[in-house]
Structures are given as structure tokens and as C-alpha cells.
Design an enzyme around this catalytic site. Structure first.
Site, PDB file in Angstrom:
ATOM      1  N   GLY A 137       0.840  -1.198   0.000  1.00  0.00           N
ATOM      2  CA  GLY A 137       0.000   0.000   0.000  1.00  0.00           C
ATOM      3  C   GLY A 137       0.868   1.237   0.000  1.00  0.00           C
ATOM      4  N   CYS A 188       5.330  -6.224   1.806  1.00  0.00           N
ATOM      5  CA  CYS A 188       5.674  -4.804   1.749  1.00  0.00           C
ATOM      6  C   CYS A 188       4.959  -4.024   2.862  1.00  0.00           C
ATOM      7  CB  CYS A 188       5.373  -4.252   0.362  1.00  0.00           C
ATOM      8  SG  CYS A 188       6.183  -2.664   0.043  1.00  0.00           S
ATOM      9  N   TYR A 189       3.968  -3.187   2.544  1.00  0.00           N
ATOM     10  CA  TYR A 189       3.211  -2.488   3.586  1.00  0.00           C
ATOM     11  C   TYR A 189       2.610  -3.490   4.571  1.00  0.00           C
ATOM     12  CZ  TYR A 189      -0.312   0.567   5.751  1.00  0.00           C
ATOM     13  OH  TYR A 189      -1.074   1.278   6.649  1.00  0.00           O
ATOM     14  N   HIS A 212       8.122  -7.713  -3.091  1.00  0.00           N
ATOM     15  CA  HIS A 212       6.886  -8.156  -3.758  1.00  0.00           C
ATOM     16  C   HIS A 212       7.132  -9.490  -4.469  1.00  0.00           C
ATOM     17  CE1 HIS A 212       4.408  -4.512  -3.246  1.00  0.00           C
ATOM     18  NE2 HIS A 212       5.559  -3.871  -3.284  1.00  0.00           N
ATOM     19  N   GLU A 244       4.931 -11.317  -5.822  1.00  0.00           N
ATOM     20  CA  GLU A 244       3.913 -11.545  -6.851  1.00  0.00           C
ATOM     21  C   GLU A 244       4.326 -11.063  -8.230  1.00  0.00           C
ATOM     22  OE1 GLU A 244       2.770  -7.566  -4.904  1.00  0.00           O
ATOM     23  OE2 GLU A 244       3.739  -9.457  -4.344  1.00  0.00           O
ATOM     24  N   SER A 251     -20.665 -10.233 -27.314  1.00  0.00           N
ATOM     25  CA  SER A 251     -19.852  -9.273 -28.066  1.00  0.00           C
ATOM     26  C   SER A 251     -18.885  -9.962 -29.016  1.00  0.00           C
ATOM     27  CB  SER A 251     -19.056  -8.403 -27.092  1.00  0.00           C
ATOM     28  OG  SER A 251     -18.050  -9.173 -26.459  1.00  0.00           O
ATOM     29  N   ASP A 271     -14.605 -13.026 -22.867  1.00  0.00           N
ATOM     30  CA  ASP A 271     -15.443 -13.176 -21.676  1.00  0.00           C
ATOM     31  C   ASP A 271     -16.876 -13.572 -22.030  1.00  0.00           C
ATOM     32  OD1 ASP A 271     -13.164 -12.315 -20.407  1.00  0.00           O
ATOM     33  OD2 ASP A 271     -13.860 -10.262 -20.148  1.00  0.00           O
ATOM     34  N   SER A 272     -17.499 -12.830 -22.931  1.00  0.00           N
ATOM     35  CA  SER A 272     -18.894 -13.142 -23.265  1.00  0.00           C
ATOM     36  C   SER A 272     -18.996 -14.461 -24.023  1.00  0.00           C
ATOM     37  CB  SER A 272     -19.529 -12.004 -24.071  1.00  0.00           C
ATOM     38  OG  SER A 272     -18.946 -11.883 -25.354  1.00  0.00           O
ATOM     39  N   LYS A 331      -8.779 -13.326 -16.123  1.00  0.00           N
ATOM     40  CA  LYS A 331      -8.795 -13.541 -17.570  1.00  0.00           C
ATOM     41  C   LYS A 331      -8.116 -14.846 -17.976  1.00  0.00           C
ATOM     42  CE  LYS A 331      -9.758 -10.867 -20.532  1.00  0.00           C
ATOM     43  NZ  LYS A 331     -10.988 -10.657 -21.321  1.00  0.00           N
TER      44      LYS A 331
END
Length: 514
Positions: A55, A82-83, A169, A171, A223, A227-228, A370
Site C-alpha cells: 500500500g 511490503c506495507y 513483492h 507476486e 460481443s 469473456d462473453s 482472464k
């Protein structure tokens, strides 16, 4: 869905989604919650582990995001990043101060002790640091397990209580062995067995959708995006022709994309559903005539989609469920899933549309990232070409055409983009580049073709690599590939006499042009 779970508590860090994604890559389900989430709510979730994010604040300042001491006394393993590492030590009686030297970027970390968190990690490992403050005195009962040249406490732990803190970090990809560390925490320290897999998700989701929908009717706006399309495939497998998909072809799709979508979901495809394709391209071109301001174009395209979809929905009549392709980043970025600032107001999140007569909303992909959506699509049997198609903005080519949108400009950018994607794939780069596309600038310039003077458009090629689409760097495409793309576009696309390659990073630029 009942799953063993690790939760990420968000303190406003920019990598909160990335932390959750990395945990899920360990085949462990993970969700993001604000630091304001009540302790009793966290207990009720029965998480196997808790991760505190980074953060932008200093944990010792008044009003800084914080947590109670009780969070660390529930008998649940906690990992502070981290934070989150500083906050853990601060709350438990350690000392956090402004660092005499700020660390930012790739940093060599020395591992000082044998610890389950760093199992199979090298004694010296490259990590990504980003901090102004540092832990000057660990909390009572904590042991320092790593340091750097400028940071005496790069990691510390109270192993008997299951508390682990790391200043860097793990990640981000810049932390070379970060994935090992997160795996060690969630699979080793937390004891998760790794049951989060897409095959079981698809199977369970189909059952859950059938139970929810029963004999009801479902309406989905398709669309053609990933995703759709995956939502359509999942719903079709669950309820068959109780599903109606409305595909609005606004004439701003990539070359042949409308036909490709119809081939998958139409009458000749392998999915049992009702497919309606609405050819609205001239309607869109008429609405966009003379409009040059980017936000005005976005609004026209979005509002016209609603109008077309509304007209088709009225023909269908009342439905029981309106389905949407909402995915987890949509939820988080809309401010509903964590503490980070709202990045965008997403059309799928934060309010139900009032233009369709339905009883309830259904979002079968709401908990997926995703990359997980793509895996689900493959499990459902969607064509790999559709599942791995390049990201495409909601307004389509409308924001890849600078200035007024016309049928002629759409043709130019469609053909140029098709050539670009074809050559990128031919060079074997289509899976290694995050996003790439061609856009049409509003610049026209003098050129010479076939001994004749031309006055034609310039096409800009964009290719970026990104982890989270919040920041991005221009991809380094081999020069000979760019040369081939340039030559083909100029020779094969009428109306183009120059090709540029955009080197701009994000920030200061954006990934899309408008």
C-alpha cells in the site's frame, strides 16, 4: 462454490489482483477483500491463509489503513507483503520508520535462515523492492530471515504463530523466485491441497447454473470477446436452447470477426442456443458521422449498443435471467472487491440495466481472472483461436481510428490489423506479446508509389507487454518482422503510404489510442 480459500486483504496496493492470481496459479482459490472487512466476516469465511498486500501509506501515521491485533491471533497463517509486512510488525510491537535509503527495483536479497517460506529458494535471490519505510525493529518473538545491503529486515517471521513478513513483492515477475515463495506459503504453510482447477470449476458451474435457472429463459449480450464467448459456452452447456445470445455487429469489429463469432455460436456451430446477429453497422456509421472527440465516440457506441440490444430484447419478451460476462478484475476495478482506487466504471458491474424485462442477473464468470476464463473456454471446447484472441476494447475500432469514423477508415484499419496479426503469428510471437494491434492515425502525408505522388494515411502499429494492463512497455519486435508488416500494409492496403511503430510506454501513454 465450496473451496479451500486464501484471502487477500487489500491496503490499497497496485498489485492486489496480481497477488490473488499468483495464489490461484498454485491451484488455490483466492479472493480480495478490503482491510475494512470485519474480523467476524473473515472468520466466517474459514480461510486457510491470509495475505496482506502492499500500500502507499506509512503504517505509523494517523489514519493509515490498519488492522487489529486479533487478526494475527486467529490461528490462521498470515503473510505480509511490503506495507503488509510493516503493518504486521508495527501492530505486534515492532518499529517501522522512514528508511535512510529508499529501495526501488530489482534488489539482491540474502536469505539468512532456513524457513519453510524460502524452501528451495536460493540463498541469494533477486527480488522487487518498492518502499520508503523499513522495519527497524522486528516485533517481539520475530526472527529476521533475510536482508539486503540497505534493508536489515527484508523478511522476518514468528513461525510458531504462522506469521511471515517480507518487505519485497513476490507476486511480480521481477522477483525471480516469488512464485516458489507464494507456493510455499499457500501449499506448505497453509496446508492447501490445491483443488482449484478449471475442469472442476466448469463442472460445478454447469450444475450450479442448472439449479439456479431451472426451466427459465436466459438472455446474453454476446460481443464476440473472450469473456462473453466463454459465458455463452458455459450457459449453453448448462441450459441449452433456454439461452438466447444477441450479437450486435456494429461494424467496428476486426476483419471477419463477425463471421467467426457466428460460425462458433450460430446454427452451424457446436453449441445448443438461440443465436441472433444484428447487422447494425450502417446505423453506427450514421451516428458517428462527423464526431471526432474520443469520449463522445465512446458514449455513442455504448448507448447505441444499449438501444439495439433493447430493441431485440423487446422482440424476445420477458426473460428470467440476464447474463453478463463479468469477470473478477471488473469487480475489483469497479471498487467492489478491494480497497484500491476505482480504475474504471465497468458496464457489467455496479448496477442492473433497466432496459430489459428480467427477474435476476447471472454472472457465471464473476470469480475468474482472464487467464482462468481462457482455461475455462478450452475446457468447454471453444476454438483456441477464439479463446486466445487479442484483447479488444468495448467500443471496438472506434477508438483505434483517430478522428471521425467512416466505413473507409474501418476498412483500412481492419486490413492493416489483419496483416499485422498474421505476420506476428507467422513469426511465432503471438503468445509472447501481451497485446498488439494496428490503429489508423488522422495524419495524411505525401508519398511516392509507382512513380506517382500519393497523399494517404499513416498506420500506427502498437505492441505492449504488461502484467496487469495498468502499466505497459512497448514490445521489442524484431526489425525484420516490422519491415515485412510495413511492406505488406503499404502494398496491400489501399489508402496507406506510411507505417509507424509506437514505442510509448504506459504511462505516459495509454495502451489504446483513444
Amino acid at each position: 462454490m465450496e473451496q479451500e480459500k486464501v484471502i487477500v486483504i487489500d491496503f490499497g496496493g497496485q498489485y492486489n489482483q496480481l497477488v490473488a492470481r499468483r495464489v490461484r496459479e498454485c491451484q488455490v482459490y483466492c479472493e480480495i477483500y478490503s482491510y475494512r472487512t470485519p474480523l467476524e466476516t473473515i472468520r466466517a469465511m474459514k480461510p486457510k491463509g491470509i495475505i496482506l498486500t502492499g500500500g502507499p501509506n506509512s503504517c505509523y501515521e494517523a489514519g493509515a489503513p490498519t488492522c487489529s491485533r486479533e487478526l494475527f491471533e486467529m490461528g490462521i497463517p498470515v503473510l505480509g507483503l511490503c506495507y503488509g509486512a510493516q503493518l504486521m510488525n508495527h501492530v505486534l510491537g515492532g518499529c517501522v520508520e522512514k528508511a535512510p535509503v529508499r529501495e526501488y527495483g530489482k534488489t539482491e536479497v540474502q536469505i539468512d535462515a532456513d524457513t519453510p517460506l524460502f524452501d528451495n529458494v536460493g540463498r541469494t535471490t533477486t527480488c522487487w523492492m518498492s518502499h520508503f519505510d523499513y522495519i527497524s525493529q522486528p516485533a517481539p518473538g520475530f526472527t529476521v530471515t533475510a536482508h539486503t545491503a540497505d534493508c536489515p529486515v527484508a523478511a522476518d517471521e514468528c513461525r510458531e504463530k504462522g506469521l511471515y513478513a517480507i518487505q519485497f513483492h513476490p507476486e511480480v515477475l521481477h522477483t525471480v523466485e516469488g512464485s516458489k515463495m507464494l507456493f510455499n506459503f499457500v501449499r506448505g504453510i497453509c496446508g492447501c491441497s490445491g483443488t482449484w482447477r478449471m475442469d472442476s470449476f466448469v463442472e460445478n458451474a454447469i450444475t450450479a447454473i442448472r439449479d439456479k435457472v431451472g426451466s427459465g429463459k436466459v438472455l446474453l449480450a454476446l460481443s464476440g470477446g473472450v469473456d462473453s464467448s466463454v459465458a455463452a459456452g458455459l450457459l449453453s452447456r448448462a441450459v441449452g436452447n433456454q439461452l438466447t445470445c444477441v450479437f450486435v455487429d456494429h461494424g467496428l469489429l476486426r476483419k471477419d470477426e463477425g463471421d467467426e463469432v457466428e460460425a462458433v455460436f450460430g446454427s452451424s456451430g457446436n453449441f445448443d442456443l438461440n443465436f441472433i446477429r444484428v447487422n447494425a453497422r450502417q446505423r453506427y456509421y450514421d451516428k458517428l458521422a462527423g464526431v471526432t472527440e474520443p469520449e463522445a465516440k465512446r458514449k455513442i457506441i455504448g448507448e447505441e449498443f444499449i438501444r439495439v440490444f433493447e430493441e431485440e430484447a423487446r422482440k424476445i419478451g420477458a426473460v428470467d435471467f440476464l447474463a453478463q460476462g463479468t469477470i473478477y478484475p471488473d469487480v475489483v476495478e469497479s471498487g467492489l472487491g478491494g480497497e484500491s482506487a476505482v480504475i474504471k466504471s465497468h458496464h457489467n458491474v455496479g448496477g442492473l440495466p433497466d432496459y430489459v424485462d428480467f427477474k435476476e442477473i447471472i454472472e457465471p464468470l464473476r470469480n475468474l481472472f482472464k487467464d482462468e476464463v481462457r482455461k475455462a473456454g478450452l475446457e468447454l471446447g471453444l476454438p483456441e483461436k477464439l479463446v486466445y484472441r487479442q484483447p479488444f476494447p468495448g467500443p471496438g475500432l472506434g477508438i483505434r481510428i483517430i478522428g471521425e469514423v467512416t466505413a473507409e477508415k474501418v476498412r483500412i484499419v481492419q486490413e492493416a490489423d489483419y496483416i499485422y496479426r498474421e505476420e506476428i503469428a507467422r513469426a511465432g510471437l503471438d503468445r509472447s506479446i501481451g497485446q498488439y494491434f494496428a490503429a489508423l492515425t488522422n495524419m495524411r502525408s505525401v508519398g511516392v508509389m509507382g512513380d506517382e505522388r500519393t497523399y494517404d494515411y499513416a498506420v500506427a502499429l502498437r505492441a505492449v507487454n504488461t502484467i496487469d494492463f495498468m502499466t505497459a512497455e512497448a514490445a521489442q519486435i524484431p526489425y525484420e518482422v516490422l519491415q515485412t508488416v510495413m511492406s505488406r500494409i503499404i502494398n496491400e492496403v489501399k489508402g496507406v503510404n506510411r507505417v509507424f511503430y509506437d514505442l510509448t510506454s504506459k504511462p505516459p501513454g495509454t495502451i489504446e489510442f483513444e
